[in-house]
Design an enzyme around this catalytic site. Structure first.
Site, PDB file in Angstrom:
ATOM      1  N   GLU A  60       0.826  -1.211   0.000  1.00  9.08           N
ATOM      2  CA  GLU A  60       0.000   0.000   0.000  1.00  9.08           C
ATOM      3  C   GLU A  60       0.862   1.264   0.000  1.00  9.08           C
ATOM      4  O   GLU A  60       0.541   2.236  -0.679  1.00  9.08           O
ATOM      5  CB  GLU A  60      -0.947   0.011   1.222  1.00  9.08           C
ATOM      6  CG  GLU A  60      -2.082  -0.996   1.120  1.00  9.08           C
ATOM      7  CD  GLU A  60      -3.000  -0.736  -0.071  1.00  9.08           C
ATOM      8  OE1 GLU A  60      -3.065   0.397  -0.546  1.00  9.08           O
ATOM      9  OE2 GLU A  60      -3.638  -1.703  -0.539  1.00  9.08           O
ATOM     10  N   GLN A 103       0.676   6.923  -5.060  1.00 10.25           N
ATOM     11  CA  GLN A 103       1.269   7.737  -6.149  1.00 10.25           C
ATOM     12  C   GLN A 103       2.149   6.939  -7.120  1.00 10.25           C
ATOM     13  O   GLN A 103       3.070   7.483  -7.715  1.00 10.25           O
ATOM     14  CB  GLN A 103       2.093   8.890  -5.580  1.00 10.25           C
ATOM     15  CG  GLN A 103       1.229   9.935  -4.912  1.00 10.25           C
ATOM     16  CD  GLN A 103       1.750  10.319  -3.551  1.00 10.25           C
ATOM     17  OE1 GLN A 103       2.420   9.530  -2.899  1.00 10.25           O
ATOM     18  NE2 GLN A 103       1.450  11.516  -3.135  1.00 10.25           N
ATOM     19  N   TYR A 137      -7.383   5.777   4.272  1.00 14.46           N
ATOM     20  CA  TYR A 137      -7.502   4.793   3.198  1.00 14.46           C
ATOM     21  C   TYR A 137      -6.603   3.575   3.470  1.00 14.46           C
ATOM     22  O   TYR A 137      -7.051   2.424   3.433  1.00 14.46           O
ATOM     23  CB  TYR A 137      -7.150   5.399   1.811  1.00 14.46           C
ATOM     24  CG  TYR A 137      -6.752   4.304   0.868  1.00 14.46           C
ATOM     25  CD1 TYR A 137      -7.724   3.462   0.350  1.00 14.46           C
ATOM     26  CD2 TYR A 137      -5.402   4.035   0.592  1.00 14.46           C
ATOM     27  CE1 TYR A 137      -7.378   2.375  -0.441  1.00 14.46           C
ATOM     28  CE2 TYR A 137      -5.050   2.955  -0.193  1.00 14.46           C
ATOM     29  CZ  TYR A 137      -6.038   2.135  -0.698  1.00 14.46           C
ATOM     30  OH  TYR A 137      -5.677   1.049  -1.455  1.00 14.46           O
ATOM     31  N   ASP A 181     -10.475   5.296  -2.062  1.00 16.84           N
ATOM     32  CA  ASP A 181      -9.327   5.874  -2.779  1.00 16.84           C
ATOM     33  C   ASP A 181      -9.864   6.545  -4.053  1.00 16.84           C
ATOM     34  O   ASP A 181     -11.073   6.639  -4.255  1.00 16.84           O
ATOM     35  CB  ASP A 181      -8.255   4.803  -3.083  1.00 16.84           C
ATOM     36  CG  ASP A 181      -8.698   3.840  -4.169  1.00 16.84           C
ATOM     37  OD1 ASP A 181      -9.912   3.816  -4.502  1.00 16.84           O
ATOM     38  OD2 ASP A 181      -7.846   3.118  -4.706  1.00 16.84           O
ATOM     39  N   CYS A 201     -14.324   1.195 -14.657  1.00 19.32           N
ATOM     40  CA  CYS A 201     -14.866   2.563 -14.593  1.00 19.32           C
ATOM     41  C   CYS A 201     -13.679   3.535 -14.572  1.00 19.32           C
ATOM     42  O   CYS A 201     -13.437   4.241 -13.613  1.00 19.32           O
ATOM     43  CB  CYS A 201     -15.731   2.714 -13.342  1.00 19.32           C
ATOM     44  SG  CYS A 201     -16.741   4.203 -13.373  1.00 19.32           S
ATOM     45  N   CYS A 205     -18.907   1.819 -20.965  1.00 20.58           N
ATOM     46  CA  CYS A 205     -20.143   1.577 -20.221  1.00 20.58           C
ATOM     47  C   CYS A 205     -20.997   0.480 -20.895  1.00 20.58           C
ATOM     48  O   CYS A 205     -21.838  -0.146 -20.242  1.00 20.58           O
ATOM     49  CB  CYS A 205     -20.943   2.863 -20.074  1.00 20.58           C
ATOM     50  SG  CYS A 205     -20.008   4.162 -19.233  1.00 20.58           S
ATOM     51  N   CYS A 251     -20.520  -2.720 -19.060  1.00 20.05           N
ATOM     52  CA  CYS A 251     -20.417  -2.598 -17.596  1.00 20.05           C
ATOM     53  C   CYS A 251     -21.588  -3.307 -16.905  1.00 20.05           C
ATOM     54  O   CYS A 251     -22.750  -3.068 -17.239  1.00 20.05           O
ATOM     55  CB  CYS A 251     -20.410  -1.126 -17.213  1.00 20.05           C
ATOM     56  SG  CYS A 251     -20.385  -0.898 -15.428  1.00 20.05           S
TER      57      CYS A 251
HETATM   58  S1  SF4 Z   1     -21.810   2.388 -16.466  1.00 18.38           S
HETATM   59 FE1  SF4 Z   1     -20.170   1.419 -15.336  1.00 18.38          FE
HETATM   60  S2  SF4 Z   1     -18.298   2.062 -16.358  1.00 18.38           S
HETATM   61 FE2  SF4 Z   1     -19.939   3.438 -17.003  1.00 18.38          FE
HETATM   62  S3  SF4 Z   1     -19.815   5.131 -15.570  1.00 18.38           S
HETATM   63 FE3  SF4 Z   1     -21.323   3.733 -14.757  1.00 18.38          FE
HETATM   64  S4  SF4 Z   1     -20.188   2.424 -13.345  1.00 18.38           S
HETATM   65 FE4  SF4 Z   1     -18.678   3.472 -14.632  1.00 18.38          FE
END
Ligand code: SF4
Length: 343
Positions: free
Chosen positions: A34, A39, A117, A135, A189, A196, A199
């Site tokens: 970690e 960074q 975190y 994070d 994401c 998307c 997703c």
């Molecule tokens: S659909 Fe999935 S990849 Fe697209 S912004 Fe939403 S959570 Fe993120």
């Protein structure tokens, strides 16, 4: 929010990268990973993690190491305060905790260089304690999934995201949940143009429904960058050079560098030559191309000035040291100078 956990766990099982620190519950190894990954990109951090684990397989070995060796092993990763904190914390664990890594969130959080975190990550990955990690990846996933307009870099925003992350974690197993949401942010994401279309959260993602994905997360401020102008002096004579230890509370603390003059503004070459002569009483014979080095809030503009002699002894500064050029390899030096010497 009900099936958020199940969807990202399923996604995680199919997509997670096989990273060495994920195959252990050893809190010392998890803590090492970690700190290294703060960074630092995973690919770059991996080699450093393996180097540290091989060289210091237990916390007492790290605690007993020479600081110079720890900094040398860290060389190239930057943000050297992390290495110094790492070493200082190993000593505390060795002395105060008898070489046993603390197992409560409160004690983990009290360690030097460990923020909320990192404490949540260690507490959940190593001890299965129910603490949600937040994070940069988690901020992004939550801000999009729930289409949050509150800026993440305000104290109200931080509190809000911590509360939402805890709510999403709920009573689910914390280690895998935290790993999954971070990995989801890192691989699926992503900051720019997330895909998307593939997703698993797409049906519920509010930012996708409202067409605000590119605007999430929101930040209230952009941090100002400070420009600094470094003029390094490479005094070279009969295979000897001068180095200087950085002792001030500043970047690169405890690393070694060439003697340095810093100016607040960019100056013309003849003006710098005049200042160098005033300080060292000798004239440079050449100067390198400008070297730019970007740190999180600073931009360093450096040049290395070559001299064919060493200055008179009475002009030496307290932290200067004459060494053989060939011994420079034994000293931890900033990446910027490493790049210069590598040509
Ligand atoms: S659909 Fe999935 S990849 Fe697209 S912004 Fe939403 S959570 Fe993120």
């Amino acid at each position: 929010m009900t099936n958020f956990h199940l969807l990202i766990i399923e996604w995680y099982r199919q997509n997670a990268r096989n990273l060495p620190w994920r195959n252990t519950e050893n809190p010392y190894f998890i803590w090492l990973s970690e700190i290294i990954l703060q960074q630092t990109r995973v690919q770059q951090g991996m080699n450093y993690y393996l180097k540290f684990v091989n060289r210091f397989p237990t916390v007492d070995l790290l605690a007993d190491a020479d600081e110079q060796e720890v900094l040398a092993l860290w060389q190239g990763l930057g943000y050297y305060s992390r290495a110094r904190n790492l070493h200082a914390t190993a000593k505390i664990i060795s002395k105060q905790y008898n070489n046993v890594f603390p197992s409560s969130y409160k004690n983990i959080l009290s360690l030097k260089g460990v923020g909320s975190y990192t404490a949540s990550a260690i507490a959940s990955f190593a001890f299965d304690l129910s603490h949600a990690v937040v994070d940069g990846n988690v901020y992004r996933v939550i801000s999009r999934y729930l289409d949050i307009e509150v800026p993440i870099d305000t104290s109200a925003g931080k509190k809000m995201f911590e509360a939402l992350a805890a709510e999403l974690l709920g009573d689910n197993p914390p280690a895998i949940h935290n790993q999954a949401i971070m990995e989801f942010g890192a691989l699926q994401c992503v900051p720019v143009n997330p895909n998307c279309g593939i997703c698993p959260l797409a049906e519920q993602c509010l930012a996708l429904q409202r067409n605000t994905v590119a605007q999430r997360p929101i930040k209230s401020t952009k941090i100002k960058t400070r420009n600094r102008y470094f003029h390094f002096a490479l005094f070279e004579n009969a295979g000897k050079i001068i180095i200087q230890k950085r002792i001030e509370k500043d970047i690169w603390q405890h690393l070694f560098q060439l003697p340095l003059l810093e100016t607040e503004v960019a100056l013309e070459t003849d003006e710098i030559e005049r200042i160098l002569f005033e300080n060292y009483q000798i004239k440079p014979i050449s100067v390198s191309e400008p070297i730019k080095h970007i740190l999180s809030h600073q931009k360093i503009h450096a040049r290395v000035w070559k001299f064919e002699a060493l200055p008179d002894q009475k002009l030496f500064q307290e932290n200067w040291e004459v060494i053989s050029f060939s011994d420079l390899i034994d000293y931890p030096i900033p990446k910027l100078l490493d790049r210069y010497f590598q040509g």
